[in-house]
Design a protein around this motif. Structure first.
Motif, PDB file in Angstrom:
ATOM      1  N   GLY A 242     -12.017  56.437 -30.110  1.00 19.73           N
ATOM      2  CA  GLY A 242     -11.231  55.900 -29.003  1.00 19.73           C
ATOM      3  C   GLY A 242     -11.481  56.544 -27.657  1.00 19.73           C
ATOM      4  O   GLY A 242     -10.893  56.136 -26.652  1.00 19.73           O
ATOM      5  N   ALA A 243     -12.366  57.535 -27.597  1.00 17.00           N
ATOM      6  CA  ALA A 243     -12.557  58.284 -26.349  1.00 17.00           C
ATOM      7  C   ALA A 243     -13.163  57.438 -25.226  1.00 17.00           C
ATOM      8  O   ALA A 243     -12.997  57.772 -24.047  1.00 17.00           O
ATOM      9  N   TYR A 244     -13.862  56.357 -25.548  1.00 15.19           N
ATOM     10  CA  TYR A 244     -14.439  55.507 -24.501  1.00 15.19           C
ATOM     11  C   TYR A 244     -13.369  54.733 -23.724  1.00 15.19           C
ATOM     12  O   TYR A 244     -13.594  54.352 -22.585  1.00 15.19           O
ATOM     13  N   VAL A 245     -12.228  54.479 -24.353  1.00 20.80           N
ATOM     14  CA  VAL A 245     -11.253  53.576 -23.749  1.00 20.80           C
ATOM     15  C   VAL A 245      -9.865  54.178 -23.584  1.00 20.80           C
ATOM     16  O   VAL A 245      -9.010  53.585 -22.922  1.00 20.80           O
ATOM     17  N   ARG A 246      -9.618  55.344 -24.170  1.00 27.24           N
ATOM     18  CA  ARG A 246      -8.273  55.931 -24.121  1.00 27.24           C
ATOM     19  C   ARG A 246      -8.254  57.157 -23.216  1.00 27.24           C
ATOM     20  O   ARG A 246      -8.995  58.115 -23.444  1.00 27.24           O
ATOM     21  N   ASP A 247      -7.426  57.106 -22.194  1.00 23.74           N
ATOM     22  CA  ASP A 247      -7.315  58.235 -21.271  1.00 23.74           C
ATOM     23  C   ASP A 247      -6.740  59.471 -21.955  1.00 23.74           C
ATOM     24  O   ASP A 247      -6.982  60.601 -21.519  1.00 23.74           O
ATOM     25  N   ASP A 248      -5.961  59.261 -23.029  1.00 24.42           N
ATOM     26  CA  ASP A 248      -5.341  60.381 -23.725  1.00 24.42           C
ATOM     27  C   ASP A 248      -6.227  60.942 -24.829  1.00 24.42           C
ATOM     28  O   ASP A 248      -5.797  61.791 -25.615  1.00 24.42           O
ATOM     29  N   LYS A 249      -7.468  60.467 -24.900  1.00 28.62           N
ATOM     30  CA  LYS A 249      -8.387  60.911 -25.955  1.00 28.62           C
ATOM     31  C   LYS A 249      -9.616  61.549 -25.299  1.00 28.62           C
ATOM     32  O   LYS A 249     -10.624  60.885 -25.034  1.00 28.62           O
ATOM     33  N   PRO A 250      -9.557  62.829 -24.993  1.00 28.31           N
ATOM     34  CA  PRO A 250     -10.703  63.465 -24.326  1.00 28.31           C
ATOM     35  C   PRO A 250     -11.901  63.590 -25.258  1.00 28.31           C
ATOM     36  O   PRO A 250     -11.761  63.618 -26.485  1.00 28.31           O
ATOM     37  N   LEU A 251     -13.065  63.678 -24.662  1.00 29.76           N
ATOM     38  CA  LEU A 251     -14.273  63.893 -25.441  1.00 29.76           C
ATOM     39  C   LEU A 251     -14.282  65.306 -26.019  1.00 29.76           C
ATOM     40  O   LEU A 251     -13.751  66.234 -25.400  1.00 29.76           O
ATOM     41  N   PRO A 252     -14.889  65.484 -27.183  1.00 29.30           N
ATOM     42  CA  PRO A 252     -15.005  66.832 -27.743  1.00 29.30           C
ATOM     43  C   PRO A 252     -15.825  67.737 -26.812  1.00 29.30           C
ATOM     44  O   PRO A 252     -16.624  67.252 -25.998  1.00 29.30           O
ATOM     45  N   PRO A 253     -15.660  69.050 -26.932  1.00 30.21           N
ATOM     46  CA  PRO A 253     -16.353  69.984 -26.030  1.00 30.21           C
ATOM     47  C   PRO A 253     -17.869  69.862 -26.038  1.00 30.21           C
ATOM     48  O   PRO A 253     -18.518  70.146 -25.027  1.00 30.21           O
ATOM     49  N   ASP A 254     -18.466  69.453 -27.169  1.00 30.11           N
ATOM     50  CA  ASP A 254     -19.931  69.394 -27.209  1.00 30.11           C
ATOM     51  C   ASP A 254     -20.503  68.213 -26.428  1.00 30.11           C
ATOM     52  O   ASP A 254     -21.723  68.054 -26.353  1.00 30.11           O
ATOM     53  N   TYR A 255     -19.637  67.397 -25.834  1.00 33.66           N
ATOM     54  CA  TYR A 255     -20.112  66.338 -24.939  1.00 33.66           C
ATOM     55  C   TYR A 255     -20.033  66.759 -23.476  1.00 33.66           C
ATOM     56  O   TYR A 255     -20.339  65.963 -22.584  1.00 33.66           O
ATOM     57  N   ASP A 256     -19.650  67.990 -23.220  1.00 37.49           N
ATOM     58  CA  ASP A 256     -19.525  68.482 -21.854  1.00 37.49           C
ATOM     59  C   ASP A 256     -20.883  68.987 -21.370  1.00 37.49           C
ATOM     60  O   ASP A 256     -21.178  70.178 -21.407  1.00 37.49           O
ATOM     61  N   HIS A 257     -21.721  68.056 -20.939  1.00 37.32           N
ATOM     62  CA  HIS A 257     -23.044  68.393 -20.418  1.00 37.32           C
ATOM     63  C   HIS A 257     -23.439  67.333 -19.390  1.00 37.32           C
ATOM     64  O   HIS A 257     -22.806  66.267 -19.308  1.00 37.32           O
ATOM     65  N   PRO A 258     -24.469  67.553 -18.590  1.00 40.08           N
ATOM     66  CA  PRO A 258     -24.781  66.653 -17.471  1.00 40.08           C
ATOM     67  C   PRO A 258     -25.122  65.223 -17.864  1.00 40.08           C
ATOM     68  O   PRO A 258     -24.971  64.315 -17.044  1.00 40.08           O
ATOM     69  N   GLY A 259     -25.562  64.998 -19.089  1.00 35.90           N
ATOM     70  CA  GLY A 259     -25.931  63.640 -19.478  1.00 35.90           C
ATOM     71  C   GLY A 259     -24.745  62.714 -19.687  1.00 35.90           C
ATOM     72  O   GLY A 259     -24.877  61.489 -19.572  1.00 35.90           O
ATOM     73  N   THR A 260     -23.586  63.277 -19.992  1.00 33.61           N
ATOM     74  CA  THR A 260     -22.422  62.448 -20.319  1.00 33.61           C
ATOM     75  C   THR A 260     -21.944  61.581 -19.150  1.00 33.61           C
ATOM     76  O   THR A 260     -21.780  60.370 -19.316  1.00 33.61           O
ATOM     77  N   PRO A 261     -21.700  62.135 -17.956  1.00 37.09           N
ATOM     78  CA  PRO A 261     -21.228  61.277 -16.859  1.00 37.09           C
ATOM     79  C   PRO A 261     -22.203  60.161 -16.508  1.00 37.09           C
ATOM     80  O   PRO A 261     -21.774  59.042 -16.183  1.00 37.09           O
ATOM     81  N   ALA A 262     -23.494  60.436 -16.578  1.00 34.26           N
ATOM     82  CA  ALA A 262     -24.485  59.418 -16.227  1.00 34.26           C
ATOM     83  C   ALA A 262     -24.441  58.251 -17.207  1.00 34.26           C
ATOM     84  O   ALA A 262     -24.488  57.080 -16.803  1.00 34.26           O
TER      85      ALA A 262
END
Length: 328
Positions: A242-262
């Protein structure tokens, strides 16, 4: 619904829907009435590929699991379901005792466990043959030859159709397949790994994977699939719970890298262009891609399932697909 073939041998290969239904929480967090409604609607829409495991969902009540398989067995009997529905299950990660888990106390992949666990799964599911049986997680305490031979015996006896593997290092998958080929035994033909449009870092250690994630479809795994066209990837958690569509569902920490926002930016652009939800774009990207990928998505309501089903008929243009692939 659209379909693709998994497996090569005419005696075991199956035509399955391009969208697989995950039953992980059926019979536990998703109650029986809702689970039956989702299953009924999925089959009504032409879906025929349902995924479970012998350990689902042990973490919901500190048990050993089996809730999902047992519910699917009750659903099959109540609806008169036969072998037209392909049910995949897994073994190897069931806790050996209540209150433990697959990191500290897994059942493993010994020959004894493979036989006994598969028999229990068949009983819970109410089937004579498991259509697709996965080795759920690695067991480095057992010689891989022992596991390969145990799975091969089940296929030879008719208790299992296709074989699959999940959450294993690619080198161990290849070693097991080579051992099977050398012995004239059936090998793994379906690979189930976490795969989505966003890619996690693969170097983050965990209790189960101290070297970094072995459960995600890395570039190495995708390269392996390209080199072995007979294999199929079943992509679990394609929608990141649900992380793509739910504001209350943050991505896991291992997605915190420069490729994610792009990649998220391009996903949102294409969702707007197509009038589809981000979830539908992600599923369509997987279903229509060059590599044989079957997204495996759960649903806790019929409404969620309907959104996922609509992705089957969403056709992305070559330009849209190229933009999704290139974003980094």
């Amino acid at each position: 619904m659209k379909y693709r073939t998994i497996g090569i041998d005419p005696g075991t290969r199956r035509e399955v829907s391009v969208l697989s239904l995950g039953a992980m929480l059926f019979g536990s967090r998703t109650d029986e009435r809702t689970s039956f409604a989702v299953l009924d609607r999925y089959v009504e829409a032409g879906g025929n590929f349902i995924d479970t495991s012998d350990n689902y969902a042990f973490w919901t009540d500190d048990s050993q699991g089996g809730h999902s398989e047992a519910l699917l067995g009750r659903w099959r009997r109540s609806r008169g379901v036969g072998d037209e529905i392909v049910i995949a299950t897994k073994l190897g990660a069931r806790p050996l005792a209540p209150g433990t888990g697959y990191v500290d106390n897994p059942e493993g992949l010994s020959a004894k466990t493979v036989r006994e666990a598969s028999e229990r799964s068949r009983e819970r599911l109410g089937v004579e043959r498991i259509d697709l049986l996965y080795a759920h997680i690695e067991d480095r305490t057992v010689d891989p030859r022992e596991t390969v031979e145990a799975f091969g015996e089940l296929v030879a006896e008719g208790g299992v159709g296709l074989l699959g593997v999940s959450n294993h290092a690619v080198w161990r998958v290849e070693r097991a397949r080579a051992l099977a080929a050398a012995a004239g035994l059936p090998g793994y033909e379906v690979l189930q790994y976490h795969h989505s449009l966003l890619r996690p870092r693969s170097d983050v250690p965990s209790d189960l994977f101290p070297e970094g994630s072995l459960g995600a479809a890395t570039g190495e795994l995708l390269s392996y699939l390209r080199a072995e066209p007979a294999l199929t990837l079943v992509a679990y958690s394609p929608l990141l719970t649900g992380a793509y569509v739910r504001d209350d569902k943050p991505l896991p920490p291992d997605y915190d890298h420069p490729g994610t926002p792009a990649r998220l930016a391009v996903l949102r652009e294409i969702a707007e262009e197509t009038g589809a939800s981000p979830n539908q774009v992600v599923l369509a990207w997987q279903i229509g891609g060059e590599l044989p990928v079957v997204p495996l998505a759960g649903a806790s309501s019929v409404a969620q399932l309907e959104e996922n089903l609509a992705a089957v008929d969403l056709e992305l243009t070559p330009d849209q697909r190229a933009r999704l692939d290139a974003a980094h």
